[in-house]
Design an enzyme around this catalytic site. Sequence first.
Site, PDB file in Angstrom:
ATOM      1  N   GLU A 255       0.968  -0.873  -0.022  1.00 44.37           N
ATOM      2  CA  GLU A 255       0.380   0.000  -0.509  1.00 44.37           C
ATOM      3  C   GLU A 255       0.461   1.156   0.115  1.00 44.37           C
ATOM      4  OE1 GLU A 255      -3.174   2.208   2.369  1.00 44.37           O
ATOM      5  OE2 GLU A 255      -2.854   0.429   3.392  1.00 44.37           O
ATOM      6  N   LYS A 387      -8.622 -14.778  15.995  1.00 45.12           N
ATOM      7  CA  LYS A 387      -9.024 -14.085  14.815  1.00 45.12           C
ATOM      8  C   LYS A 387      -9.643 -13.718  14.128  1.00 45.12           C
ATOM      9  CE  LYS A 387      -4.780 -17.859  13.252  1.00 45.12           C
ATOM     10  NZ  LYS A 387      -4.204 -19.212  12.868  1.00 45.12           N
ATOM     11  N   ASP A 463       2.196 -14.522  12.660  1.00 45.99           N
ATOM     12  CA  ASP A 463       0.673 -14.542  12.180  1.00 45.99           C
ATOM     13  C   ASP A 463      -0.322 -13.510  11.556  1.00 45.99           C
ATOM     14  OD1 ASP A 463      -1.562 -16.346  11.589  1.00 45.99           O
ATOM     15  OD2 ASP A 463      -1.778 -17.759  12.855  1.00 45.99           O
ATOM     16  N   HIS A 561      -2.544   9.866  -1.722  1.00 48.07           N
ATOM     17  CA  HIS A 561      -3.125   8.954  -1.993  1.00 48.07           C
ATOM     18  C   HIS A 561      -2.903   8.585  -3.621  1.00 48.07           C
ATOM     19  CE1 HIS A 561      -3.780   7.461   1.965  1.00 48.07           C
ATOM     20  NE2 HIS A 561      -3.892   5.874   1.400  1.00 48.07           N
TER      21      HIS A 561
END
Length: 575
Positions: A255, A387, A463, A561
């Site tokens: 990004e 998660k 993770d 951006h």
Amino acid sequence: MNSGTKTTTKHQHQQQQQRVPLASDALPLPLYLTNGVFFALFFSVSYFLLLRWRDKIRHSVPLHLVSLSELAAIVALIASLIYLLGFFGIDFVQSLVSRSEDEKIINEKTITTALDDNDRLVVVKQAANRHNEEKTNDEHGVVSACAAAAVDKHVLDSTSSDEELVGSVLEGRTPSYSLEAKLGDCRRAAGIRRTALERMTRRTLQGLPVDGFDYQSILGQCCEMPVGYVQVPVGIAGPLLLDGMEFFVPMATTEGCLVASTNRGCKAMHVSGGATSVLFKDGMTRAPVVRFGTAKRAAELKFFLEDPLNFEMIAVVFNRSSRFAKLQSLKCAIAGKNLYMRFCCSTGDAMGMNMVSKGVQNVLDFLHSDFPDMDIIGLSGNYCSDKKPAAINWVEGRGKSVVCEAVITEEVVRKVLKTTVEALVELNTLKNLAGSALAGSIGGFNAHASNIVSAIYIATGQDPAQNVESSQCITMMEAVNHGKDLHISVTMPSIEVGTIGGGTQLASQSACLNLLGVKGANKESPGTNARQLAAIVAGSVLAGELSLMSAISAGQLVKSHMKYNRSTKDVSKIT
């Protein structure tokens, strides 16, 4: 002459057929009575000792402190064990020797009785023929074994060509997942699997690199059936001045603007004196779900587990899983006949999911003795919660709970961040607090904490899926020093990180941990490296929040951006 010879042979056979002495002849009692006594003694004292040891564990009594009765039971156990092993072992060996001698005597008697002066030659010839036949059969057996090995070798062997191996995979004769084990070459296995995949799908994997990676390092721990690796660029934000130390933070992301924005936040914090952090909780959780026949029985186990008098006993059983695992708390919840038990424990420098799971399994096995009607439905009942966005992690915490704060001077807000303190405070209230509340967010009272968390997690071998709960964060802004300066803080109750195990052992990820000074386990103070990494994550989130909120407040978000997060490459033309 023949009659005398037969008489002498018969006399010799009668001597050989005399009974061979056995070990059981030395026993004063019949064999079945003696065996029964020692069997009963062995099992009775074993049962007695097991009961005594279970009681000691429950009452936290050291196992090495034994009473007179326990000492006598231990002596009886050893004595019965020596008898059973020694007696049966000697008797078994002696029976084998005696049986072989008896068979030899019987064979000699049969041959001697059947022979006479006229047919001895016939027997000799028959023996010779049998010997030749056995030799021929052995040769045929060797040839057959070699032929079978050759066929198996043709199916798959490390000396076979890559083309033969690809064909074997496509035809289904060789499972793709078994290539590493059968070839012993992880890089070659990945190349063969990749070629087979391209032919099977008729699509190219050009652009996905396969060379330049240590596939042996991921075997059995990180990834199965690899065909290459994805390149993710790593940028550096910093220096991040946190608790008086400087850190250059590695961020793996695709990004645009993310690293640049975080870097700007680090600069603003650095020139303002840096940030401080406090880790106020450290414990990984696992919550199994069990079921009973009635809700009353489920409640009985809940009361038993939450009784402070039983906690020490449960902790002893739990802590056997690892020298780093220390049970901290146990919280239970009931849903009908089902009971959810949320175990929380410290895990050293490891993230700790496997460690806490082993401890939970130990406790469940232990509880079965007092609650035999307990039916274990699952080692994880989602009350952990792992998660998944969950209020329990937001309220109770999971992993490392950290708060990080900084005071940004008015001059820095104006010159570096291009905005004002008043505008930042108002935007934070309306966006991060009120806006997130209207959306019904759980732990999402921030601008983009997950951006920074994900980038650091990928770079350091964490993770990535645990970004879900690790990114739970509330960003607070307040005008201080008579409204001139900005106080900003982030509170993150569920940062799940480790510096050993999993992806942290890979070369690239290990290098990023080394850059931060938290590579591997801290031998002097276990858990220090993982806690430091959690603080760095929180400090980086603080920098990212500060910069993005300033960009939105100053109206620079779209402009930045459009400049840094736009690509002119036509990806549809890439083959």
